[in-house]
Design a protein around this motif. Structure first.
Motif, PDB file in Angstrom:
ATOM      1  N   ASP A  97       0.982  -1.216   0.024  1.00  0.00           N
ATOM      2  CA  ASP A  97       0.112  -0.231  -0.005  1.00  0.00           C
ATOM      3  C   ASP A  97       0.867   1.278  -0.082  1.00  0.00           C
ATOM      4  N   LEU A  98       1.817   1.252   0.806  1.00  0.00           N
ATOM      5  CA  LEU A  98       2.612   2.466   0.995  1.00  0.00           C
ATOM      6  C   LEU A  98       3.593   2.502  -0.356  1.00  0.00           C
ATOM      7  N   GLN A  99       3.864   1.678  -1.211  1.00  0.00           N
ATOM      8  CA  GLN A  99       4.704   1.664  -2.388  1.00  0.00           C
ATOM      9  C   GLN A  99       3.547   2.310  -3.463  1.00  0.00           C
ATOM     10  N   ALA A 100       2.387   1.702  -3.485  1.00  0.00           N
ATOM     11  CA  ALA A 100       1.127   2.256  -4.505  1.00  0.00           C
ATOM     12  C   ALA A 100       0.977   3.679  -4.035  1.00  0.00           C
ATOM     13  N   GLY A 101       0.923   4.271  -2.602  1.00  0.00           N
ATOM     14  CA  GLY A 101       0.675   5.384  -2.245  1.00  0.00           C
ATOM     15  C   GLY A 101       1.810   6.638  -2.666  1.00  0.00           C
ATOM     16  N   ARG A 102       3.074   5.848  -2.742  1.00  0.00           N
ATOM     17  CA  ARG A 102       4.086   6.939  -3.219  1.00  0.00           C
ATOM     18  C   ARG A 102       3.967   7.180  -4.741  1.00  0.00           C
ATOM     19  N   GLU A 103       3.719   6.031  -5.528  1.00  0.00           N
ATOM     20  CA  GLU A 103       3.629   6.149  -6.927  1.00  0.00           C
ATOM     21  C   GLU A 103       2.465   7.183  -7.276  1.00  0.00           C
ATOM     22  N   LYS A 104       1.261   6.888  -6.399  1.00  0.00           N
ATOM     23  CA  LYS A 104       0.329   7.946  -6.778  1.00  0.00           C
ATOM     24  C   LYS A 104       0.426   9.455  -6.309  1.00  0.00           C
ATOM     25  N   GLY A 105       1.551   9.660  -5.400  1.00  0.00           N
ATOM     26  CA  GLY A 105       1.838  10.970  -4.975  1.00  0.00           C
ATOM     27  C   GLY A 105       1.326  11.484  -3.819  1.00  0.00           C
ATOM     28  N   LEU A 106       0.897  10.416  -2.902  1.00  0.00           N
ATOM     29  CA  LEU A 106       0.447  10.870  -1.517  1.00  0.00           C
ATOM     30  C   LEU A 106       1.337  11.656  -0.776  1.00  0.00           C
ATOM     31  N   ASP A 107       0.791  12.571  -0.037  1.00  0.00           N
ATOM     32  CA  ASP A 107       1.821  13.461   0.790  1.00  0.00           C
ATOM     33  C   ASP A 107       2.284  12.752   2.085  1.00  0.00           C
ATOM     34  N   ALA A 108       3.122  13.333   2.619  1.00  0.00           N
ATOM     35  CA  ALA A 108       3.811  12.795   3.693  1.00  0.00           C
ATOM     36  C   ALA A 108       3.032  12.456   4.992  1.00  0.00           C
ATOM     37  N   MET A 110      -0.261  11.763   4.751  1.00  0.00           N
ATOM     38  CA  MET A 110      -1.239  10.639   4.450  1.00  0.00           C
ATOM     39  C   MET A 110      -0.472   9.248   4.276  1.00  0.00           C
ATOM     40  N   LEU A 111       0.793   9.430   3.957  1.00  0.00           N
ATOM     41  CA  LEU A 111       1.671   8.073   4.110  1.00  0.00           C
ATOM     42  C   LEU A 111       1.729   7.680   5.591  1.00  0.00           C
ATOM     43  N   ASP A 112       2.028   8.657   6.493  1.00  0.00           N
ATOM     44  CA  ASP A 112       2.132   8.418   7.861  1.00  0.00           C
ATOM     45  C   ASP A 112       1.044   7.751   8.424  1.00  0.00           C
ATOM     46  N   VAL A 162     -26.494  -4.261  12.599  1.00  0.00           N
ATOM     47  CA  VAL A 162     -25.371  -4.369  11.776  1.00  0.00           C
ATOM     48  C   VAL A 162     -24.685  -2.710  11.568  1.00  0.00           C
ATOM     49  N   VAL A 163     -23.586  -2.668  11.717  1.00  0.00           N
ATOM     50  CA  VAL A 163     -22.948  -1.577  11.924  1.00  0.00           C
ATOM     51  C   VAL A 163     -22.150  -1.310  10.551  1.00  0.00           C
ATOM     52  N   GLY A 164     -22.547  -0.300   9.727  1.00  0.00           N
ATOM     53  CA  GLY A 164     -21.419  -0.004   8.662  1.00  0.00           C
ATOM     54  C   GLY A 164     -20.479   1.095   8.911  1.00  0.00           C
ATOM     55  N   ILE A 165     -19.100   1.160   8.792  1.00  0.00           N
ATOM     56  CA  ILE A 165     -18.290   1.962   9.098  1.00  0.00           C
ATOM     57  C   ILE A 165     -17.475   2.149   7.900  1.00  0.00           C
ATOM     58  N   ILE A 166     -17.505   3.604   7.579  1.00  0.00           N
ATOM     59  CA  ILE A 166     -16.726   3.879   6.635  1.00  0.00           C
ATOM     60  C   ILE A 166     -15.552   4.959   6.894  1.00  0.00           C
ATOM     61  N   TYR A 167     -14.395   4.687   6.475  1.00  0.00           N
ATOM     62  CA  TYR A 167     -13.323   5.342   7.132  1.00  0.00           C
ATOM     63  C   TYR A 167     -12.224   5.579   6.063  1.00  0.00           C
ATOM     64  N   GLU A 168     -10.851   6.507   6.245  1.00  0.00           N
ATOM     65  CA  GLU A 168     -10.151   6.965   5.485  1.00  0.00           C
ATOM     66  C   GLU A 168      -8.787   6.354   5.816  1.00  0.00           C
ATOM     67  N   SER A 169      -7.928   6.018   5.046  1.00  0.00           N
ATOM     68  CA  SER A 169      -6.407   5.879   5.144  1.00  0.00           C
ATOM     69  C   SER A 169      -5.874   4.773   6.333  1.00  0.00           C
ATOM     70  N   ARG A 170      -6.174   5.161   7.632  1.00  0.00           N
ATOM     71  CA  ARG A 170      -5.535   4.349   8.604  1.00  0.00           C
ATOM     72  C   ARG A 170      -6.028   3.002   8.830  1.00  0.00           C
ATOM     73  N   PRO A 171      -5.325   2.013   8.480  1.00  0.00           N
ATOM     74  CA  PRO A 171      -5.913   0.665   8.435  1.00  0.00           C
ATOM     75  C   PRO A 171      -5.871   0.043   9.971  1.00  0.00           C
ATOM     76  N   ASN A 172      -5.400   0.649  10.801  1.00  0.00           N
ATOM     77  CA  ASN A 172      -5.489   0.144  12.354  1.00  0.00           C
ATOM     78  C   ASN A 172      -6.903   0.454  12.581  1.00  0.00           C
ATOM     79  N   VAL A 173      -7.751   1.490  11.926  1.00  0.00           N
ATOM     80  CA  VAL A 173      -9.072   1.777  12.279  1.00  0.00           C
ATOM     81  C   VAL A 173      -9.985   0.351  12.093  1.00  0.00           C
ATOM     82  N   THR A 174      -9.381  -0.492  11.106  1.00  0.00           N
ATOM     83  CA  THR A 174     -10.088  -1.767  10.646  1.00  0.00           C
ATOM     84  C   THR A 174     -10.026  -2.894  11.873  1.00  0.00           C
ATOM     85  N   CYS A 175      -9.036  -2.935  12.544  1.00  0.00           N
ATOM     86  CA  CYS A 175      -8.983  -3.522  13.994  1.00  0.00           C
ATOM     87  C   CYS A 175      -9.901  -3.010  14.853  1.00  0.00           C
TER      88      CYS A 175
END
Length: 461
Positions: A97-108, A110-112, A162-175
């Motif tokens: 994911d980080l490599q794909a993010g760098r290739e897409k030009g994500l800023d520092a 977002m990558l963090d 049933v709870v639907g959760i929609i979130y961005e960027s931080r994968p630790n939110v999944t857990c």
């Protein structure tokens, strides 16, 4: 959206998990990445896929509602074991994911947020253990009382469903989100950001392992496996399957969800938080609280964005605060009365009173007293968190009663508006709505109540 699944059959006839399992000769990472690539290129019927997830979640929610505390805790601790054993695989997925993010030009920044460092994986594991240790609210019976008819009436706490959760960027939110929904007896559908797809799917695999080990349905936690944005539109418009939506992300995402959802939403759009320094304040306390509320962290929703000061103490406290903010490079935007007291400040515009800066910027206004402070807050605030600094008990009580926000404080920094600080252990988000949860939403906020009645052959006459 019609079409096949790319493997010669109708998509809904063969679950995605089957395609994953049909390739046992591949290594874990190869199977994971193959699965994601297959979904990206072959899922032509997003509608069928999302309805399948919804139906599976609804069925799983019935099982979860009946699950014992011991079983749910066993699943959480089994997830801990799965993550510990799969750290290397998770790191590989995250690097992809980080490599794909760098290739897409994500800023520092977002990558963090996207990165799963060893310390963040440790935090994920510790978070699961902490949720397992929390008191289970499900099944709690309160307010039992005998009525004149002889029946007993009370309330029982139950999962939302049933709870639907929609979130961005931080994968630790999944857990984090999965653990809170699981402990509160709900099924959940998680839709993370496309930039974290590999990390989220790796974590989803560990979650499934934990659920299976405890004898719970693996569909109790489902992570949406497509990056197609149409999936979000479908998730928020399936009231037959989803009971509540929790968006976690930027204001744009939350505004879209709130406008388009046909399912109840637990949300806050922004955090324009206030501190009011009363003329009965201890000014040493006032300086300490106002400094912390603004500078402890800038990019959080419970950071103070507007400072109100009673006119009779403004000349004594504002220059001291200006000197305290200067080393932190806080830009001050001041009203006409406060501008002469704040060297280097800029004139405030009307829009500043509404603003959530999420930056070292603070609006400052001198008010006549408590009445004007309350009126200003109720007009301009986002209803997140407000604090009064005062030694006058009556004024503190008025502030608590009359300020219409989800958290209202006396002599404390707004930065305390947080699930952990409130003793909830963890939070799924913060709600500025009034129904059904308000403020930090922990396990109890992911439940509802139903009336229960106990009789002994009683009939109504």
């Amino acid at each position: 959206m019609e079409g096949g699944n790319g493997d010669g059959g109708v998509y809904s006839s063969v679950p995605i998990s089957s395609h994953y399992l049909l390739r046992p000769h591949l290594g874990y990472n190869a199977r994971l990445f193959h699965r994601i690539d297959w979904i990206r290129t072959s899922m032509s019927d997003i509608s069928t896929y999302m309805y399948t997830l919804g139906a599976q979640a609804r069925a799983a929610s019935r099982v979860m509602a009946a699950a014992s505390t011991a079983t749910k805790n066993a699943a959480l601790l089994a997830m801990v074991d799965a993550i510990e054993l799969g750290r290397a695989q998770l790191e590989v997925a995250n690097q992809k994911d980080l490599q794909a993010g760098r290739e897409k030009g994500l800023d520092a920044a977002m990558l963090d947020r996207l990165a799963l460092t060893p310390a963040r994986i440790d935090d994920m594991v510790e978070g699961l253990r902490q949720v397992a240790a929390l008191q289970d609210p499900v099944g709690e019976v309160t307010d039992m009382r005998f009525m004149p008819s002889g029946i007993q009436v009370g309330k029982m706490r139950v999962p939302l469903g049933v709870v639907g959760i929609i979130y961005e960027s931080r994968p630790n939110v999944t857990c984090e989100a999965a653990s809170l929904c699981l402990k509160s007896g709900n099924a959940t559908i998680l839709r993370g950001g496309s930039e974290a797809i590999h990390s989220n799917q790796a974590i989803a695999g560990f979650i499934r392992q934990g659920l299976t080990a405890a004898g719970l349905p693996e569909h109790a936690v489902q992570v949406v496996e497509t990056t197609d944005r149409a999936a979000v539109g479908l998730l928020i418009t399936m009231p037959q399957f989803v009971d509540v939506i929790v968006p976690r992300g930027g204001k744009g995402l939350i505004e879209r969800i709130s406008a388009e959802a046909r399912v109840p939403v637990i949300k806050h759009l922004d955090g324009n938080c206030h501190v009011y320094i009363d003329d009965a304040a201890d000014l040493d306390k006032a300086v300490k609280v106002a400094l912390n509320a603004k500078t402890q962290r800038y990019g959080t929703c419970n950071t103070m964005e507007s400072l109100l000061v009673a006119e009779s103490v403004a000349a004594r406290v504002l220059p001291v605060l200006a000197a305290a903010y200067a080393p932190h490079n806080v830009e001050l935007r001041a009203c006409e009365k406060s501008l002469p007291l704040l060297p280097g400040a800029k004139p405030a515009a009307e829009k500043d009173w509404f603003e959530e800066y999420l930056a070292p910027v603070l609006s400052v206004k001198v008010v006549a007293g408590l009445d004007e402070a309350i009126a200003h807050i109720n007009k301009y605030s986002s209803a997140h968190t407000e604090s009064i600094i005062t030694e006058n008990f009556g004024r503190a009580q008025r502030f608590l009663r009359e300020v219409d926000s989800s958290s209202v404080m006396v002599n404390a920094s707004t930065r305390f508006a947080d699930g952990f600080e409130y003793g909830l252990g963890a939070e799924i988000g913060i709600s500025t709505d009034k129904l059904h949860a308000r403020g930090p939403v922990g396990l109890e906020g992911l439940t509802s109540q139903k009336y229960i009645v106990i009789g002994d052959g009683h009939i109504r006459t």
